[in-house]
Design a protein around this motif. Structure first.
Motif, PDB file in Angstrom:
ATOM      1  N   LEU A   1       7.113  12.599   3.211  1.00 55.93           N
ATOM      2  CA  LEU A   1       7.655  11.326   2.751  1.00 55.93           C
ATOM      3  C   LEU A   1       6.533  10.475   2.173  1.00 55.93           C
ATOM      4  N   ARG A   2       6.877   9.657   1.188  1.00 51.62           N
ATOM      5  CA  ARG A   2       5.913   8.678   0.702  1.00 51.62           C
ATOM      6  C   ARG A   2       6.642   7.389   0.338  1.00 51.62           C
ATOM      7  N   LEU A   3       6.045   6.279   0.763  1.00 56.02           N
ATOM      8  CA  LEU A   3       6.576   4.945   0.501  1.00 56.02           C
ATOM      9  C   LEU A   3       5.573   4.255  -0.408  1.00 56.02           C
ATOM     10  N   LEU A   4       5.947   4.048  -1.638  1.00 48.63           N
ATOM     11  CA  LEU A   4       5.027   3.549  -2.644  1.00 48.63           C
ATOM     12  C   LEU A   4       4.953   2.020  -2.621  1.00 48.63           C
TER      13      LEU A   4
ATOM     14  N   ARG B   1       0.832  -1.200   0.000  1.00 46.20           N
ATOM     15  CA  ARG B   1       0.000   0.000   0.000  1.00 46.20           C
ATOM     16  C   ARG B   1       0.869   1.254   0.000  1.00 46.20           C
ATOM     17  N   ARG B   2       0.246   2.364  -0.231  1.00 44.82           N
ATOM     18  CA  ARG B   2       0.944   3.650  -0.266  1.00 44.82           C
ATOM     19  C   ARG B   2       0.936   4.246   1.145  1.00 44.82           C
ATOM     20  N   ILE B   3       2.130   4.507   1.678  1.00 46.71           N
ATOM     21  CA  ILE B   3       2.264   5.083   3.016  1.00 46.71           C
ATOM     22  C   ILE B   3       2.803   6.496   2.868  1.00 46.71           C
ATOM     23  N   GLU B   4       2.133   7.451   3.507  1.00 43.15           N
ATOM     24  CA  GLU B   4       2.563   8.849   3.452  1.00 43.15           C
ATOM     25  C   GLU B   4       2.794   9.377   4.866  1.00 43.15           C
ATOM     26  N   VAL B   5       3.860  10.162   5.013  1.00 42.85           N
ATOM     27  CA  VAL B   5       4.171  10.807   6.293  1.00 42.85           C
ATOM     28  C   VAL B   5       4.129  12.311   6.067  1.00 42.85           C
ATOM     29  N   PRO B   6       3.150  13.011   6.651  1.00 42.07           N
ATOM     30  CA  PRO B   6       3.103  14.468   6.499  1.00 42.07           C
ATOM     31  C   PRO B   6       4.188  15.149   7.319  1.00 42.07           C
TER      32      PRO B   6
ATOM     33  N   LYS C   1      14.821   2.389  -2.840  1.00 43.44           N
ATOM     34  CA  LYS C   1      13.970   1.582  -3.707  1.00 43.44           C
ATOM     35  C   LYS C   1      13.634   0.238  -3.086  1.00 43.44           C
ATOM     36  N   ALA C   2      13.923   0.105  -1.786  1.00 39.28           N
ATOM     37  CA  ALA C   2      13.657  -1.150  -1.079  1.00 39.28           C
ATOM     38  C   ALA C   2      12.590  -0.981  -0.012  1.00 39.28           C
ATOM     39  N   GLY C   3      11.846   0.126  -0.077  1.00 40.76           N
ATOM     40  CA  GLY C   3      10.717   0.317   0.830  1.00 40.76           C
ATOM     41  C   GLY C   3      11.075   0.734   2.232  1.00 40.76           C
ATOM     42  N   ARG C   4      12.329   1.223   2.445  1.00 39.67           N
ATOM     43  CA  ARG C   4      12.754   1.554   3.814  1.00 39.67           C
ATOM     44  C   ARG C   4      13.234   2.991   3.902  1.00 39.67           C
ATOM     45  N   ILE C   5      12.906   3.650   5.023  1.00 40.34           N
ATOM     46  CA  ILE C   5      13.363   5.015   5.269  1.00 40.34           C
ATOM     47  C   ILE C   5      13.613   5.195   6.764  1.00 40.34           C
ATOM     48  N   GLU C   6      14.692   5.896   7.098  1.00 32.60           N
ATOM     49  CA  GLU C   6      14.960   6.335   8.474  1.00 32.60           C
ATOM     50  C   GLU C   6      14.935   7.856   8.482  1.00 32.60           C
ATOM     51  N   PHE C   7      14.282   8.434   9.477  1.00 37.51           N
ATOM     52  CA  PHE C   7      14.249   9.886   9.550  1.00 37.51           C
ATOM     53  C   PHE C   7      14.100  10.342  10.997  1.00 37.51           C
ATOM     54  N   HIS C   8      14.691  11.485  11.273  1.00 42.22           N
ATOM     55  CA  HIS C   8      14.556  12.106  12.587  1.00 42.22           C
ATOM     56  C   HIS C   8      13.188  12.765  12.655  1.00 42.22           C
ATOM     57  N   ASP C   9      12.526  12.653  13.798  1.00 38.16           N
ATOM     58  CA  ASP C   9      11.207  13.268  13.962  1.00 38.16           C
ATOM     59  C   ASP C   9      11.152  13.954  15.324  1.00 38.16           C
ATOM     60  N   HIS C  10      10.916  15.262  15.308  1.00 42.57           N
ATOM     61  CA  HIS C  10      10.942  16.026  16.556  1.00 42.57           C
ATOM     62  C   HIS C  10       9.773  15.712  17.475  1.00 42.57           C
TER      63      HIS C  10
ATOM     64  N   ASP D   1       5.529  -0.221  -4.762  1.00 38.78           N
ATOM     65  CA  ASP D   1       6.600  -0.951  -5.459  1.00 38.78           C
ATOM     66  C   ASP D   1       7.949  -0.864  -4.748  1.00 38.78           C
ATOM     67  N   GLY D   2       7.998  -0.239  -3.553  1.00 36.68           N
ATOM     68  CA  GLY D   2       9.243  -0.126  -2.787  1.00 36.68           C
ATOM     69  C   GLY D   2       9.955   1.202  -2.945  1.00 36.68           C
ATOM     70  N   THR D   3       9.490   2.043  -3.859  1.00 39.25           N
ATOM     71  CA  THR D   3      10.101   3.366  -4.033  1.00 39.25           C
ATOM     72  C   THR D   3       9.776   4.256  -2.837  1.00 39.25           C
ATOM     73  N   VAL D   4      10.804   4.919  -2.301  1.00 44.52           N
ATOM     74  CA  VAL D   4      10.629   5.856  -1.188  1.00 44.52           C
ATOM     75  C   VAL D   4      11.095   7.229  -1.657  1.00 44.52           C
ATOM     76  N   GLN D   5      10.257   8.245  -1.435  1.00 47.45           N
ATOM     77  CA  GLN D   5      10.565   9.580  -1.930  1.00 47.45           C
ATOM     78  C   GLN D   5      10.383  10.620  -0.829  1.00 47.45           C
ATOM     79  N   GLU D   6      11.206  11.680  -0.932  1.00 51.06           N
ATOM     80  CA  GLU D   6      11.137  12.803  -0.007  1.00 51.06           C
ATOM     81  C   GLU D   6      10.811  14.062  -0.800  1.00 51.06           C
ATOM     82  N   ASN D   7       9.895  14.852  -0.264  1.00 48.65           N
ATOM     83  CA  ASN D   7       9.522  16.115  -0.897  1.00 48.65           C
ATOM     84  C   ASN D   7      10.567  17.176  -0.561  1.00 48.65           C
ATOM     85  N   GLN D   8      11.308  17.639  -1.564  1.00 49.20           N
ATOM     86  CA  GLN D   8      12.367  18.619  -1.343  1.00 49.20           C
ATOM     87  C   GLN D   8      11.829  20.009  -1.037  1.00 49.20           C
TER      88      GLN D   8
END
Length: 223
Positions: A80-83, A67-72, A126-135, A85-92
């Motif tokens: 962030l969005r995790l598609l 499924r499509r996972i989005e982090v506002p 492209k493997a469906g994984r993301i690490e990010f700092h979150d305040h 197909d495993g693609t992970v993208q960040e909104n610049q």
């Protein structure tokens, strides 16, 4: 003539390696007196794995849900969005993309970052994984939380939530932040500082020995 002892050089190299390993760790780890504990995703999303790393320094998401996972971001903007197909993208264009580079959130946000602007997506995995700092999952204050009346006692600071969307439906990653002082160990920063002092002292000793050796004829290189 006996060769100079190699022992100081070996110790020096070991300390340099220790500093090289410890310094990045100190730069990226959360305050060890806090512990951010994950409760889970609500409602549950099968195939979405969430992990809190380094006691609250980062969140890790692994999307195997199909499924499509989005982090506002902090203003509700696409971050962030995790598609599927495993693609992970960040909104610049997301301010969160820049605020999360600094654990204290004091990094200036460039003008290009605009929560209301059309997203500019950059693929970061492209493997469906993301690490990010979150305040939202750690303590932002410079002083100890007012809830902590006994510094030696584990104390709840607050419950936290990180909003996400699963195929467009709202959900949350839930957890609790605790004041949880560590016992029986010096802070990483103090260890690094001590190592730097020892390295400088040993380097001075080594330099003096080399200069003395240079005045007494050919010597084997110390390594």
């Amino acid at each position: 003539m006996p060769f100079p002892s190699r022992r100081p050089s070996v110790v020096l190299l070991a300390l340099l390696l220790a500093v090289g390993v410890a310094a990045p760790a100190a730069a990226h780890q959360a305050d060890p007196d806090y512990d951010s504990v994950l409760h889970g995703v609500r409602p549950a999303a099968s195939g979405l794995q969430v992990t809190v790393l380094d006691r609250g320094d980062r969140l890790a998401l692994l999307n195997e849900s199909g499924r499509r996972i989005e982090v506002p971001g902090y203003q509700g903007e696409p971050y962030l969005r995790l598609l599927p197909d495993g693609t992970v993208q960040e909104n610049q264009r997301s301010p969160a993309a820049y605020l999360n580079d600094d654990p204290k959130g004091t990094t200036p946000v460039p003008r290009v970052a605009d929560a209301k602007a059309t997203p500019v997506w950059q693929t970061v995995d492209k493997a469906g994984r993301i690490e990010f700092h979150d305040h939202r999952i750690h303590w932002m204050g410079a002083r100890r939380p007012p809830q902590v009346t006994d510094p030696g006692k584990r104390t709840k600071v607050y419950d936290w939530k990180v909003p996400i969307r699963v195929d467009g439906r709202p959900a949350t990653i839930d957890g609790t932040l605790f004041w949880s002082p560590q016992e029986g160990g010096a802070p990483v920063a103090a260890i690094v500082a001590l190592a730097v002092v020892l390295v400088a002292a040993l380097a001075t000793v080594l330099l003096v020995r080399r200069r003395r050796g240079a005045g007494g004829g050919a010597q084997e290189d110390v390594w």
